[in-house]
Design a protein around this motif. Structure first.
Motif, mmCIF file in Angstrom:
data_model
loop_
_atom_site.group_PDB
_atom_site.id
_atom_site.type_symbol
_atom_site.label_atom_id
_atom_site.label_comp_id
_atom_site.label_asym_id
_atom_site.label_seq_id
_atom_site.Cartn_x
_atom_site.Cartn_y
_atom_site.Cartn_z
ATOM 1 N N PRO A 114 -13.104 -1.876 10.315
ATOM 2 C CA PRO A 114 -13.662 -1.426 9.039
ATOM 3 C C PRO A 114 -13.360 0.035 8.694
ATOM 4 N N MET A 115 -13.249 0.906 9.678
ATOM 5 C CA MET A 115 -12.975 2.314 9.363
ATOM 6 C C MET A 115 -11.542 2.502 8.863
ATOM 7 N N ILE A 116 -10.593 1.798 9.446
ATOM 8 C CA ILE A 116 -9.213 1.879 8.952
ATOM 9 C C ILE A 116 -9.158 1.345 7.538
ATOM 10 N N HIS A 117 -9.826 0.235 7.311
ATOM 11 C CA HIS A 117 -9.865 -0.348 5.972
ATOM 12 C C HIS A 117 -10.533 0.610 4.990
ATOM 13 N N ALA A 118 -11.611 1.250 5.394
ATOM 14 C CA ALA A 118 -12.337 2.152 4.498
ATOM 15 C C ALA A 118 -11.484 3.332 4.070
ATOM 16 N N VAL A 119 -10.711 3.885 4.992
ATOM 17 C CA VAL A 119 -9.866 5.037 4.668
ATOM 18 C C VAL A 119 -8.745 4.643 3.712
ATOM 19 N N GLY A 120 -8.203 3.456 3.871
ATOM 20 C CA GLY A 120 -7.047 3.068 3.073
ATOM 21 C C GLY A 120 -7.322 2.117 1.933
ATOM 22 N N ARG A 121 -8.563 1.798 1.670
ATOM 23 C CA ARG A 121 -8.834 0.766 0.659
ATOM 24 C C ARG A 121 -8.470 1.186 -0.752
ATOM 25 N N ALA A 122 -8.312 2.474 -1.025
ATOM 26 C CA ALA A 122 -7.946 2.936 -2.364
ATOM 27 C C ALA A 122 -6.448 2.829 -2.618
ATOM 28 N N ALA A 123 -5.690 2.472 -1.619
ATOM 29 C CA ALA A 123 -4.231 2.418 -1.757
ATOM 30 C C ALA A 123 -3.802 1.247 -2.623
ATOM 31 N N ALA A 124 -2.650 1.412 -3.241
ATOM 32 C CA ALA A 124 -2.045 0.293 -3.961
ATOM 33 C C ALA A 124 -1.730 -0.805 -2.955
ATOM 34 N N ARG A 125 -1.609 -2.007 -3.427
ATOM 35 C CA ARG A 125 -1.386 -3.153 -2.534
ATOM 36 C C ARG A 125 -0.168 -2.946 -1.637
ATOM 37 N N SER A 126 0.906 -2.367 -2.177
ATOM 38 C CA SER A 126 2.109 -2.154 -1.368
ATOM 39 C C SER A 126 1.899 -1.088 -0.298
ATOM 40 N N HIS A 127 0.880 -0.260 -0.474
ATOM 41 C CA HIS A 127 0.588 0.792 0.504
ATOM 42 C C HIS A 127 -0.716 0.513 1.263
ATOM 43 N N ALA A 128 -1.168 -0.721 1.212
ATOM 44 C CA ALA A 128 -2.413 -1.076 1.905
ATOM 45 C C ALA A 128 -2.221 -0.910 3.411
ATOM 46 N N PRO A 129 -3.250 -0.445 4.106
ATOM 47 C CA PRO A 129 -3.133 -0.229 5.547
ATOM 48 C C PRO A 129 -2.993 -1.543 6.301
ATOM 49 N N ARG A 130 -2.447 -1.434 7.481
ATOM 50 C CA ARG A 130 -2.276 -2.596 8.352
ATOM 51 C C ARG A 130 -2.074 -2.117 9.786
ATOM 52 N N LEU A 131 -2.351 -2.968 10.715
ATOM 53 C CA LEU A 131 -2.055 -2.717 12.126
ATOM 54 C C LEU A 131 -0.916 -3.642 12.514
ATOM 55 N N ILE A 132 0.071 -3.087 13.174
ATOM 56 C CA ILE A 132 1.270 -3.843 13.542
ATOM 57 C C ILE A 132 1.372 -3.879 15.062
ATOM 58 N N GLU A 133 1.505 -5.079 15.601
ATOM 59 C CA GLU A 133 1.656 -5.251 17.048
ATOM 60 C C GLU A 133 2.918 -6.068 17.320
#
Length: 193
Positions: A114-133
Motif C-alpha cells: 500500500p505505501m508504494i501504491h500511495a506514493v505513485g497513485r497520482a501517476a498516469a497509467r503509463s507511469h503507474a508504479p509496479r514491482l518487477i521480479e
C-alpha cells in the motif's frame, strides 16, 4: 580517453602487457547512447584493442556491454524511461534467457504494497508504479536475490526536492538498471570475478 581520440584501427599495449581492466575501459570509451541522434555522416570505425589474453576477452566485453546497458537505461530521458519501459527491458531480458517475470501492479500493488501504491497513485497509467521480479535458474539451487531500487522519475507522488536535487531524479532508477545488468551477466555465465 585514448580510444576517443585514436583513428579507427587495431592497437596493442606496448610490451607483453595484458590489458586487464583496460579492455573494459577501452570498450566503454567507444559506447554512445545514439537513440536520439541522427546517424553520423562520417562514422568512425572501431578502435580494436588486441590482447595476448583472449580468455579474458569475452568476460570483459560482456561486462562492458552490461555497463553500457546500465548507462543507456539511466541516460534515457525520464519521459521515455518510466516504469513501463523499465518493465519492457526486464521482459526482454527474461525472454532472452528463459527467465520468469512477475509484475505486481494496480489493485494487487495497492493490496500487497500500500505505501508504494500511495506514493505513485497520482501517476498516469503509463507511469503507474509496479514491482518487477525475475526468477531464473534451477529450483534445487540456492537462491540469490539481487535487488535494485527502480523509482522512475515523475512516476507520481509529491515533489519535495529542491531544484538542484531534481537534476539527479532520473537516476533514481539506476539501482534497478544495475540489478538487471548483473542478472544479465549471471544468466550469460559471464559474472566478473
Amino acid at each position: 580517453k585514448v580510444p576517443e581520440v585514436l583513428a579507427a584501427g587495431h592497437y596493442r599495449l606496448a610490451g607483453d602487457v595484458r590489458p586487464g581492466q583496460a579492455l573494459i575501459g577501452w570498450a566503454l570509451a567507444q559506447h554512445r547512447l545514439t537513440t536520439y541522434k541522427k546517424p553520423d555522416e562520417n562514422p568512425q570505425g572501431p578502435r580494436v584493442l588486441l590482447t595476448s589474453d583472449p580468455a579474458r576477452q569475452s568476460g570483459a566485453l560482456a561486462e562492458a556491454e552490461a555497463t553500457a546497458w546500465v548507462r543507456d537505461l539511466v541516460n534515457t530521458p525520464a519521459e521515455d524511461m518510466g516504469p513501463a519501459a523499465l518493465e519492457a527491458a526486464a521482459e526482454e531480458l527474461a525472454r532472452t534467457h528463459n527467465a520468469v517475470i512477475e509484475v505486481t501492479r494496480g489493485d494487487a500493488l495497492a493490496t500487497q504494497y500500500p505505501m508504494i501504491h500511495a506514493v505513485g497513485r497520482a501517476a498516469a497509467r503509463s507511469h503507474a508504479p509496479r514491482l518487477i521480479e525475475l526468477h531464473w535458474g534451477r529450483e534445487d539451487h540456492p537462491r540469490v536475490a539481487i535487488i535494485g531500487k527502480g523509482v522512475c522519475f515523475d512516476s507520481g507522488g509529491l515533489d519535495i526536492k529542491s531544484a538542484a536535487g531534481m537534476l539527479l531524479m532520473k537516476k533514481d532508477m539506476g539501482g534497478a538498471a544495475h540489478a538487471l545488468a548483473l542478472a544479465q551477466l549471471i544468466m550469460r555465465g559471464k559474472l566478473p570475478v
